[in-house]
Design an enzyme around this catalytic site. Sequence first.
Site, short mmCIF file in Angstrom:
data_model
loop_
_atom_site.label_atom_id
_atom_site.label_comp_id
_atom_site.label_asym_id
_atom_site.label_seq_id
_atom_site.Cartn_x
_atom_site.Cartn_y
_atom_site.Cartn_z
CG ASN A 9 -22.25 -86.33 22.71
OD1 ASN A 9 -22.62 -87.43 22.31
ND2 ASN A 9 -22.07 -85.29 21.91
CE LYS A 11 -18.73 -85.43 20.67
NZ LYS A 11 -17.95 -84.38 20.07
CG HIS A 96 -23.72 -82.39 19.18
ND1 HIS A 96 -22.69 -82.50 18.26
CD2 HIS A 96 -23.13 -82.30 20.40
CE1 HIS A 96 -21.54 -82.49 18.92
NE2 HIS A 96 -21.78 -82.36 20.21
CD GLU A 98 -19.54 -83.98 16.88
OE1 GLU A 98 -20.10 -85.00 17.31
OE2 GLU A 98 -18.60 -83.40 17.48
CD GLU A 168 -21.44 -79.17 23.10
OE1 GLU A 168 -20.71 -79.81 23.84
OE2 GLU A 168 -22.02 -79.66 22.12
N GLY A 174 -13.85 -81.07 20.43
CA GLY A 174 -12.91 -82.10 20.00
C GLY A 174 -11.58 -81.54 19.51
CB SER A 211 -11.87 -79.09 24.39
OG SER A 211 -11.78 -79.47 23.02
P1 PGA Z 1 -15.63 -82.77 23.31
O1 PGA Z 1 -17.13 -82.87 22.75
O2 PGA Z 1 -15.72 -82.72 24.80
O3 PGA Z 1 -14.95 -84.04 22.82
O4 PGA Z 1 -15.04 -81.53 22.74
C1 PGA Z 1 -18.15 -82.12 23.34
C2 PGA Z 1 -19.43 -82.32 22.58
O5 PGA Z 1 -19.40 -82.45 21.35
O6 PGA Z 1 -20.53 -82.36 23.16
#
Ligand code: PGA
Length: 241
Positions: A9, A11, A96, A98, A168, A174, A211
């Site tokens: 992803n 982003k 997701h 976010e 997740e 993150g 992460s």
């Molecule tokens: P991250 O993001 O690996 O940077 O924690 C994962 C995600 O949001 O899918």
Amino acid sequence: MRSLVYAANWKMHLPPAEARGFAARFLELTRPAEGRELWFFPPAVSLETTAAALNTRPDIRVGAQDVYWEPKGAFTGATSVALASGAGASGALVGHSERRHVFGETDAETGLKVRALLGAGMVPMLCVGEKLAEREAGQTEAVVRRQLHAGLEGLDAAALARVLIAYEPVWAIGTGRNATPPDAAVVHRSIRKDLAALGARGRLPVLYGGSVNKGNVLGLLAEEEVDGVLVGGASLDPEGW
Ligand code: PGA
């Protein structure tokens, strides 16, 4: 041996020129492998470039980070399923964290997006996960169950078989913190029960995200319940990815 799914992803990173560079390097570094499927979720403006650059590899699929459920019309800023498909996407992330927690997407909206994708023959990767306060209050399984039901209720077994799930935990995205492999496995088992209750037959892929990096990925994938990973930050560098 179960198949594994590795999903990247990106982003709000990698505009078209950088996406093209990533893809070229990635193709130099990797070969298709039995039992391994790769997904890339670039930003909408880089979808077409990424899909075109990677289309020589049958093990790689490209998807949108989000879609809107209406087929067309006056929806400034939104990407319909048909627009994403026209740019080379064969699926999309839905719900997701976010989208849910930065942009206020509701459970009901995730359900509309899943249906719009399935209706167009595309693959939804439905993301679910609890916030830290919900985990601490012992509500993890209940929150995830609510999100799964909102996203998938009423679909028949054939439609459910085309869905991917990504668990997740919001507090792990993150942040450098991640669920331990056994913690992730507990939630994955609960997700499988929920999926069976929703009418899924057979094993749907349930990925873990939050992460994930090259230091912790093997421990997570060693859990029989974990069918792959959805990776943000650590997917931006073709060498590490
Ligand atoms: P991250 O993001 O690996 O940077 O924690 C994962 C995600 O949001 O899918």
